[in-house]
Design an enzyme around this catalytic site. Structure first.
Site, PDB file in Angstrom:
ATOM      1  N   ASP A  57      -2.672  -7.376  18.555  1.00 49.01           N
ATOM      2  CA  ASP A  57      -2.618  -7.233  17.104  1.00 49.01           C
ATOM      3  C   ASP A  57      -1.299  -7.864  16.685  1.00 49.01           C
ATOM      4  O   ASP A  57      -0.225  -7.346  17.001  1.00 49.01           O
ATOM      5  CB  ASP A  57      -2.663  -5.752  16.725  1.00 49.01           C
ATOM      6  CG  ASP A  57      -2.616  -5.530  15.221  1.00 49.01           C
ATOM      7  OD1 ASP A  57      -2.238  -6.472  14.487  1.00 49.01           O
ATOM      8  OD2 ASP A  57      -2.935  -4.411  14.779  1.00 49.01           O
ATOM      9  N   ASN A  84      -2.868 -19.001  15.862  1.00 48.60           N
ATOM     10  CA  ASN A  84      -4.132 -19.175  15.139  1.00 48.60           C
ATOM     11  C   ASN A  84      -4.579 -17.929  14.399  1.00 48.60           C
ATOM     12  O   ASN A  84      -5.281 -18.035  13.390  1.00 48.60           O
ATOM     13  CB  ASN A  84      -5.218 -19.612  16.136  1.00 48.60           C
ATOM     14  CG  ASN A  84      -6.611 -19.546  15.546  1.00 48.60           C
ATOM     15  OD1 ASN A  84      -6.958 -20.293  14.645  1.00 48.60           O
ATOM     16  ND2 ASN A  84      -7.422 -18.611  16.056  1.00 48.60           N
ATOM     17  N   SER A 135      -2.246 -23.675   9.812  1.00 48.23           N
ATOM     18  CA  SER A 135      -2.047 -23.395   8.402  1.00 48.23           C
ATOM     19  C   SER A 135      -3.382 -23.630   7.717  1.00 48.23           C
ATOM     20  O   SER A 135      -4.415 -23.129   8.160  1.00 48.23           O
ATOM     21  CB  SER A 135      -0.938 -24.270   7.814  1.00 48.23           C
ATOM     22  OG  SER A 135      -0.735 -23.984   6.450  1.00 48.23           O
ATOM     23  N   TYR A 149      -2.633 -15.258   0.006  1.00 44.18           N
ATOM     24  CA  TYR A 149      -2.965 -16.135   1.130  1.00 44.18           C
ATOM     25  C   TYR A 149      -2.102 -17.391   1.084  1.00 44.18           C
ATOM     26  O   TYR A 149      -1.520 -17.793   2.097  1.00 44.18           O
ATOM     27  CB  TYR A 149      -4.448 -16.506   1.085  1.00 44.18           C
ATOM     28  CG  TYR A 149      -4.867 -17.480   2.166  1.00 44.18           C
ATOM     29  CD1 TYR A 149      -4.967 -17.060   3.489  1.00 44.18           C
ATOM     30  CD2 TYR A 149      -5.151 -18.807   1.866  1.00 44.18           C
ATOM     31  CE1 TYR A 149      -5.338 -17.945   4.491  1.00 44.18           C
ATOM     32  CE2 TYR A 149      -5.524 -19.694   2.855  1.00 44.18           C
ATOM     33  CZ  TYR A 149      -5.616 -19.265   4.168  1.00 44.18           C
ATOM     34  OH  TYR A 149      -5.977 -20.149   5.159  1.00 44.18           O
ATOM     35  N   LYS A 153       0.726 -18.947   3.817  1.00 37.70           N
ATOM     36  CA  LYS A 153       0.584 -20.274   4.418  1.00 37.70           C
ATOM     37  C   LYS A 153       1.717 -21.205   3.997  1.00 37.70           C
ATOM     38  O   LYS A 153       2.226 -21.982   4.815  1.00 37.70           O
ATOM     39  CB  LYS A 153      -0.782 -20.882   4.070  1.00 37.70           C
ATOM     40  CG  LYS A 153      -1.946 -20.175   4.740  1.00 37.70           C
ATOM     41  CD  LYS A 153      -1.793 -20.141   6.254  1.00 37.70           C
ATOM     42  CE  LYS A 153      -2.994 -19.549   6.949  1.00 37.70           C
ATOM     43  NZ  LYS A 153      -2.817 -19.468   8.433  1.00 37.70           N
TER      44      LYS A 153
END
Length: 277
Positions: A57, A84, A135, A149, A153
């Site tokens: 995690d 990832n 990304s 989000y 990124k």
């Protein structure tokens, strides 16, 4: 073809799964992490000597260190680290809860930073290696309904950009991977949609809600081809700073960067006017 050893977070699904399957099929070794029990059992059964599974995690700092250190201890050398693991949190900024905000940042941003920092001492001691930071086109372009989000990124891209210059003299290459829409479970299944506030129904932020609830759009990108391109990038010397995947990603990034540069250029004189006389 050079055989390599890879550490891939989120190896159980999406790009992580495609990468793992292609690499194992060609004879590489993969230390793959997962969160859902049983989700990589098929990989371990098919490639028992080459696939090394570990629960991880990425919001757990102690577990990151333990898993990374054990992977190097068990495998001796890891050539490529693929950060990832991540997901999308969608909805207007006001619609998000504080807990959702914290978890999105802890997964996509802080988790990626911690993973890479845990790997750096090993990469440095072995004399080099490669880091692939996943990304998104959403790390260069921002759309309504994806504010958090995008924040993660854009944040991880800033980290990776600076990191690349720091570690290049140590033989460590860093590539930021910028996929467009792909036919993976990220959009439908891998994304979290915030609870609706009616006031936003007639705003641009509602667009992402329609996409996720109606399930009528499919990414044009082929995730298997994208994974192949990621693998091929590791053979490039030097490491490409960014790897754009998908014609939609290219078009959106080009338009956004062109508009941003045009806006900056209109301010040449006003910017200089604030210099110390």
């Amino acid at each position: 073809m050079t055989s390599r050893t890879w550490l891939i977070t989120g190896a159980n699904s999406g790009f992580g799964r495609h990468l793992s399957e292609q690499l194992l099929s060609r004879g590489d070794r993969v230390a793959g992490t997962f969160r859902t029990p049983g989700s990589v059992d098929d990989l371990a059964a098919r490639w028992p000597d080459a696939f090394h599974a570990a629960h991880l995690d990425v919001t757990d700092a102690a577990e990151i260190t333990t898993v990374v250190d054990k992977a190097w201890a068990d495998l001796g050398r890891i050539d490529v680290v693929v950060s990832n693991a991540g997901y999308g949190l969608m909805g207007a900024a006001e619609e998000l809860t504080d807990d959702q905000v914290v978890h999105q940042i802890a997964t996509n941003l802080t988790g990626s930073i911690r993973l890479i920092r845990a790997a750096l001492p090993h990469l440095r001691r072995q004399g080099g290696g490669r880091i692939l930071q996943l990304s998104s086109v959403g790390g260069q372009v921002a759309w309504p309904g994806g504010s958090l989000y995008h924040a993660t990124k854009w944040g991880v891209e800033g980290f990776a950009d600076a990191l690349a210059a720091e570690v290049a003299p140590l033989g460590i290459g860093v590539t930021i991977v910028e996929p467009g829409g792909a036919h993976t479970n990220f959009r439908y299944g891998g994304s979290v949609l915030a609870d609706r506030i009616e006031a936003y129904d007639a705003t641009p932020a509602a667009g992402i809600r329609r996409i996720l609830t109606e399930r009528t759009t499919v990414g044009i990108g082929d995730p298997a081809r994208m994974a192949t391109a990621m693998i091929a990038s590791v053979d490039q010397d030097t490491a490409p700073r960014r790897l754009v995947l998908g014609s939609d990603a290219f078009a959106a990034m080009e338009a956004a960067l062109t508009a941003r540069l045009a806006d900056v250029r209109t301010q040449r004189e006003s910017a200089a006017a604030t210099d110390k006389a």
